[in-house]
Design a protein around this motif. Structure first.
Motif, PDB file in Angstrom:
ATOM      1  N   LEU A 170      36.498 -13.672   9.753  1.00 17.68           N
ATOM      2  CA  LEU A 170      36.586 -12.279   9.311  1.00 17.68           C
ATOM      3  C   LEU A 170      35.206 -11.637   9.279  1.00 17.68           C
ATOM      4  CD1 LEU A 170      39.174 -12.699   6.405  1.00 17.68           C
ATOM      5  CD2 LEU A 170      39.576 -11.650   8.637  1.00 17.68           C
ATOM      6  N   TYR A 171      34.204 -12.395   8.841  1.00 20.42           N
ATOM      7  CA  TYR A 171      32.831 -11.895   8.805  1.00 20.42           C
ATOM      8  C   TYR A 171      32.384 -11.453  10.199  1.00 20.42           C
ATOM      9  CZ  TYR A 171      27.724 -12.147   8.387  1.00 20.42           C
ATOM     10  OH  TYR A 171      26.387 -11.869   8.435  1.00 20.42           O
ATOM     11  N   LEU A 172      32.622 -12.314  11.200  1.00 22.74           N
ATOM     12  CA  LEU A 172      32.204 -11.978  12.563  1.00 22.74           C
ATOM     13  C   LEU A 172      32.967 -10.789  13.113  1.00 22.74           C
ATOM     14  CD1 LEU A 172      31.818 -15.495  14.204  1.00 22.74           C
ATOM     15  CD2 LEU A 172      30.011 -13.953  13.472  1.00 22.74           C
ATOM     16  N   THR A 173      34.253 -10.707  12.794  1.00 23.99           N
ATOM     17  CA  THR A 173      35.065  -9.595  13.292  1.00 23.99           C
ATOM     18  C   THR A 173      34.561  -8.265  12.753  1.00 23.99           C
ATOM     19  OG1 THR A 173      36.999 -11.054  13.442  1.00 23.99           O
ATOM     20  CG2 THR A 173      37.408  -8.678  13.435  1.00 23.99           C
ATOM     21  N   VAL A 174      34.180  -8.248  11.480  1.00 29.46           N
ATOM     22  CA  VAL A 174      33.658  -7.014  10.886  1.00 29.46           C
ATOM     23  C   VAL A 174      32.263  -6.711  11.409  1.00 29.46           C
ATOM     24  CG1 VAL A 174      32.982  -5.898   8.730  1.00 29.46           C
ATOM     25  CG2 VAL A 174      35.073  -7.265   8.824  1.00 29.46           C
ATOM     26  N   SER A 175      31.412  -7.734  11.500  1.00 26.14           N
ATOM     27  CA  SER A 175      30.023  -7.502  11.907  1.00 26.14           C
ATOM     28  C   SER A 175      29.915  -7.042  13.351  1.00 26.14           C
ATOM     29  CB  SER A 175      29.197  -8.781  11.720  1.00 26.14           C
ATOM     30  OG  SER A 175      29.646  -9.803  12.590  1.00 26.14           O
ATOM     31  N   ALA A 176      30.924  -7.341  14.175  1.00 26.66           N
ATOM     32  CA  ALA A 176      30.888  -6.907  15.570  1.00 26.66           C
ATOM     33  C   ALA A 176      30.939  -5.390  15.703  1.00 26.66           C
ATOM     34  CB  ALA A 176      32.043  -7.535  16.348  1.00 26.66           C
ATOM     35  N   GLY A 177      31.346  -4.690  14.648  1.00 21.91           N
ATOM     36  CA  GLY A 177      31.423  -3.234  14.706  1.00 21.91           C
ATOM     37  C   GLY A 177      30.158  -2.520  14.309  1.00 21.91           C
ATOM     38  N   LEU A 178      29.095  -3.255  13.988  1.00 23.80           N
ATOM     39  CA  LEU A 178      27.839  -2.606  13.627  1.00 23.80           C
ATOM     40  C   LEU A 178      27.227  -1.901  14.835  1.00 23.80           C
ATOM     41  CD1 LEU A 178      26.168  -5.235  11.283  1.00 23.80           C
ATOM     42  CD2 LEU A 178      26.947  -2.958  10.656  1.00 23.80           C
ATOM     43  N   PRO A 179      26.506  -0.827  14.619  1.00 22.57           N
ATOM     44  CA  PRO A 179      25.937  -0.080  15.744  1.00 22.57           C
ATOM     45  C   PRO A 179      24.835  -0.838  16.446  1.00 22.57           C
ATOM     46  CG  PRO A 179      25.146   0.804  13.659  1.00 22.57           C
ATOM     47  CD  PRO A 179      26.206  -0.195  13.315  1.00 22.57           C
ATOM     48  N   ALA A 180      24.552  -0.421  17.666  1.00 23.29           N
ATOM     49  CA  ALA A 180      23.495  -1.048  18.456  1.00 23.29           C
ATOM     50  C   ALA A 180      22.128  -0.628  17.946  1.00 23.29           C
ATOM     51  CB  ALA A 180      23.651  -0.664  19.932  1.00 23.29           C
ATOM     52  N   GLY A 181      21.129  -1.430  18.284  1.00 25.23           N
ATOM     53  CA  GLY A 181      19.756  -1.078  17.990  1.00 25.23           C
ATOM     54  C   GLY A 181      19.224  -1.562  16.662  1.00 25.23           C
ATOM     55  N   LEU A 182      20.028  -2.278  15.866  1.00 27.32           N
ATOM     56  CA  LEU A 182      19.540  -2.771  14.583  1.00 27.32           C
ATOM     57  C   LEU A 182      18.658  -3.996  14.791  1.00 27.32           C
ATOM     58  CD1 LEU A 182      22.764  -2.518  12.386  1.00 27.32           C
ATOM     59  CD2 LEU A 182      20.904  -0.871  12.617  1.00 27.32           C
ATOM     60  N   ASP A 183      17.583  -4.080  14.031  1.00 34.85           N
ATOM     61  CA  ASP A 183      16.689  -5.228  14.123  1.00 34.85           C
ATOM     62  C   ASP A 183      17.325  -6.421  13.431  1.00 34.85           C
ATOM     63  OD1 ASP A 183      13.712  -6.191  14.626  1.00 34.85           O
ATOM     64  OD2 ASP A 183      14.289  -6.856  12.612  1.00 34.85           O
ATOM     65  N   ILE A 184      17.331  -7.558  14.113  1.00 34.99           N
ATOM     66  CA  ILE A 184      18.058  -8.716  13.593  1.00 34.99           C
ATOM     67  C   ILE A 184      17.444  -9.245  12.304  1.00 34.99           C
ATOM     68  CG2 ILE A 184      16.756 -10.350  15.000  1.00 34.99           C
ATOM     69  CD1 ILE A 184      19.287 -11.978  15.227  1.00 34.99           C
ATOM     70  N   PHE A 185      16.114  -9.256  12.203  1.00 41.98           N
ATOM     71  CA  PHE A 185      15.491  -9.775  10.992  1.00 41.98           C
ATOM     72  C   PHE A 185      15.714  -8.838   9.814  1.00 41.98           C
ATOM     73  CE2 PHE A 185      13.091 -12.257  14.119  1.00 41.98           C
ATOM     74  CZ  PHE A 185      13.179 -13.511  13.551  1.00 41.98           C
ATOM     75  N   ALA A 186      15.709  -7.540  10.063  1.00 37.10           N
ATOM     76  CA  ALA A 186      15.988  -6.588   8.992  1.00 37.10           C
ATOM     77  C   ALA A 186      17.420  -6.735   8.493  1.00 37.10           C
ATOM     78  CB  ALA A 186      15.725  -5.164   9.468  1.00 37.10           C
ATOM     79  N   VAL A 187      18.361  -6.860   9.431  1.00 40.28           N
ATOM     80  CA  VAL A 187      19.762  -7.042   9.043  1.00 40.28           C
ATOM     81  C   VAL A 187      19.932  -8.345   8.273  1.00 40.28           C
ATOM     82  CG1 VAL A 187      22.075  -7.456   9.950  1.00 40.28           C
ATOM     83  CG2 VAL A 187      20.670  -5.636  10.910  1.00 40.28           C
ATOM     84  N   THR A 188      19.302  -9.409   8.760  1.00 37.75           N
ATOM     85  CA  THR A 188      19.418 -10.710   8.098  1.00 37.75           C
ATOM     86  C   THR A 188      18.827 -10.663   6.692  1.00 37.75           C
ATOM     87  OG1 THR A 188      19.231 -11.787  10.249  1.00 37.75           O
ATOM     88  CG2 THR A 188      18.902 -13.150   8.320  1.00 37.75           C
ATOM     89  N   ALA A 189      17.707  -9.963   6.540  1.00 36.85           N
ATOM     90  CA  ALA A 189      17.098  -9.852   5.214  1.00 36.85           C
ATOM     91  C   ALA A 189      18.011  -9.101   4.254  1.00 36.85           C
ATOM     92  CB  ALA A 189      15.746  -9.148   5.321  1.00 36.85           C
ATOM     93  N   VAL A 190      18.634  -8.019   4.714  1.00 35.07           N
ATOM     94  CA  VAL A 190      19.558  -7.267   3.862  1.00 35.07           C
ATOM     95  C   VAL A 190      20.756  -8.132   3.470  1.00 35.07           C
ATOM     96  CG1 VAL A 190      21.126  -5.292   3.782  1.00 35.07           C
ATOM     97  CG2 VAL A 190      18.846  -5.027   4.766  1.00 35.07           C
ATOM     98  N   VAL A 191      21.307  -8.858   4.439  1.00 34.58           N
ATOM     99  CA  VAL A 191      22.477  -9.690   4.163  1.00 34.58           C
ATOM    100  C   VAL A 191      22.128 -10.808   3.179  1.00 34.58           C
ATOM    101  CG1 VAL A 191      24.107 -11.310   5.203  1.00 34.58           C
ATOM    102  CG2 VAL A 191      23.632  -9.140   6.322  1.00 34.58           C
TER     103      VAL A 191
END
Length: 383
Positions: A170-191
């Motif tokens: 379910l986590y992957l299914t929801v996360s696949a809808g995030l917009p393009a261009g997000l920095d992976i380390f920034a997203v990982t830090a927020v999560v």
């Protein structure tokens, strides 16, 4: 002599295997932390807090832009609910059943993601996907039907491991809808930060947070945060760019093999022959799901918390056609329009949006594909 591309591919393969090794060793670190007096909420709170601090240091060093608006809200929800729930179920299962069986049961998530994608009409149930689902189902039946999984404690651990697989799908299914261009380390830090807050609040509310009986337990928490969280994220980030998402996802199947090997070496855990056959069938289903129909296809990878994404490599490269050239002015005489400095000094029309790979990492969400949008004067307001 090896070409630069060959050297880059070898480096990427090594980094992906290093990442899988770090993730696979998390079971040993967790069991050692349990032996030192940590419980699941305290261990995960310490892991998430330390990992978040290190990731924010990387974000500050890279000066990465942070997600905003709806994307930020989705990332917070993925961390506070999806990541925290999946990790809690997985490490709760580790406290009740063998780590090798837990790791293999967790790998039911690729089949579950495929089922969700078909149900949501994002994918078609072709022969390749149906074969992978059948292979995974047979593997799960072999593992659960084999001896050594009986008893109330073992049954509870199996249910927790399967619940972790469902939560991760379910986590992957929801996360696949995030917009393009997000920095992976920034997203990982927020999560990671959201998961840390969620675990600390839940621990304080239930009174389950406490100091470990042995100070050495903090060493295992540090290893869990660094070796099994931050380093694998960075390794996978670079590795996927070098070898491609499909190859990285298949190489990441080394993770449960590392878990089985390390727990057998340290704790003497052993899978029965039938369980081992079932585990191989489950891992084979992951490889089948990653087989590409077109050799020229590249992938966009979903960033993960604890295991690589099954959808890695499922998307084809998408390029927008080059706009027609106008036969007039500078173009007519073969001249190039230039702008002083920066990307604007490239020829007009030299940039085309191209999908590129994103790494499979734990503790983040799908950042989408980076886009080279071409010269600055074609980017519109805001660049």
């Amino acid at each position: 002599m090896s070409t630069p591309r060959a050297r880059s591919a070898r480096r990427g393969a090594v980094l992906v295997l290093v990442s899988a090794t770090g993730f696979g060793m998390s079971a040993v670190f967790a069991k050692q932390a349990y032996a030192a007096g940590f419980n699941v909420p305290t261990m995960l709170s310490g892991r998430f807090v330390l990992a978040a601090v290190l990731l924010w240091a990387v974000v500050a060093w890279r000066r990465a832009p942070l997600p905003r608006g709806r994307a930020l809200a989705v990332c917070v929800g993925l961390g506070a609910l999806g990541y925290a729930l999946q990790a809690g179920l997985y490490f709760g299962a580790l406290a009740q059943i063998d780590a090798s069986l837990t790791a293999l049961l967790l790998y039911a998530y690729p089949a579950l993601v495929t089922v969700l994608a078909i149900a949501l009409r994002r994918e078609r149930p072709d022969r390749r996907r149906l074969a992978a689902l059948g292979c995974s189902a047979v593997g799960m039946l072999l593992m659960l039907g084999a001896g050594g999984v009986g008893g109330s404690a073992a049954t509870g651990g199996v249910l927790l491991a399967l619940g972790a697989a469902v939560a991760y799908a379910l986590y992957l299914t929801v996360s696949a809808g995030l917009p393009a261009g997000l920095d992976i380390f920034a997203v990982t830090a927020v999560v990671c930060t959201s998961a840390a807050v969620s675990m600390v609040v839940a621990g304080l509310a239930t009174g389950s947070l406490h100091a470990p009986g042995q100070a050495s337990g903090w060493l295992w928490i540090g290893l869990l945060a660094v070796v099994s969280t931050v380093v694998p994220i960075a390794g996978m980030f670079v590795g996927v760019r070098d070898v491609g998402a499909s190859a990285a996802a298949i190489l990441s199947c080394a993770e449960p093999a590392v878990t089985v090997a390390t727990t057998a070496l340290v704790y003497g855990e052993r899978l029965t022959p039938v369980q081992a056959a079932g585990g191989l069938a489950v891992l084979a289903s992951v490889a089948v799901l990653q087989l590409r129909r077109r050799s020229a296809a590249t992938a966009a990878v979903a960033v993960s918390c604890d295991v690589p994404s099954p959808t890695a490599g499922d998307e084809h490269v998408r390029e927008t056609p080059r706009p027609p050239r106008r036969r007039g002015g500078a173009a007519r005489w073969g001249l190039r329009s230039l702008r002083p400095g920066g990307v604007g000094s490239r020829p007009v029309g030299s940039g085309r949006p191209v999908r590129v790979d994103r790494p499979v990492t734990r503790g983040g969400a799908h950042p989408g594909a980076e886009v080279d949008r071409g010269p600055r004067h074609r980017r519109g307001a805001g660049g």
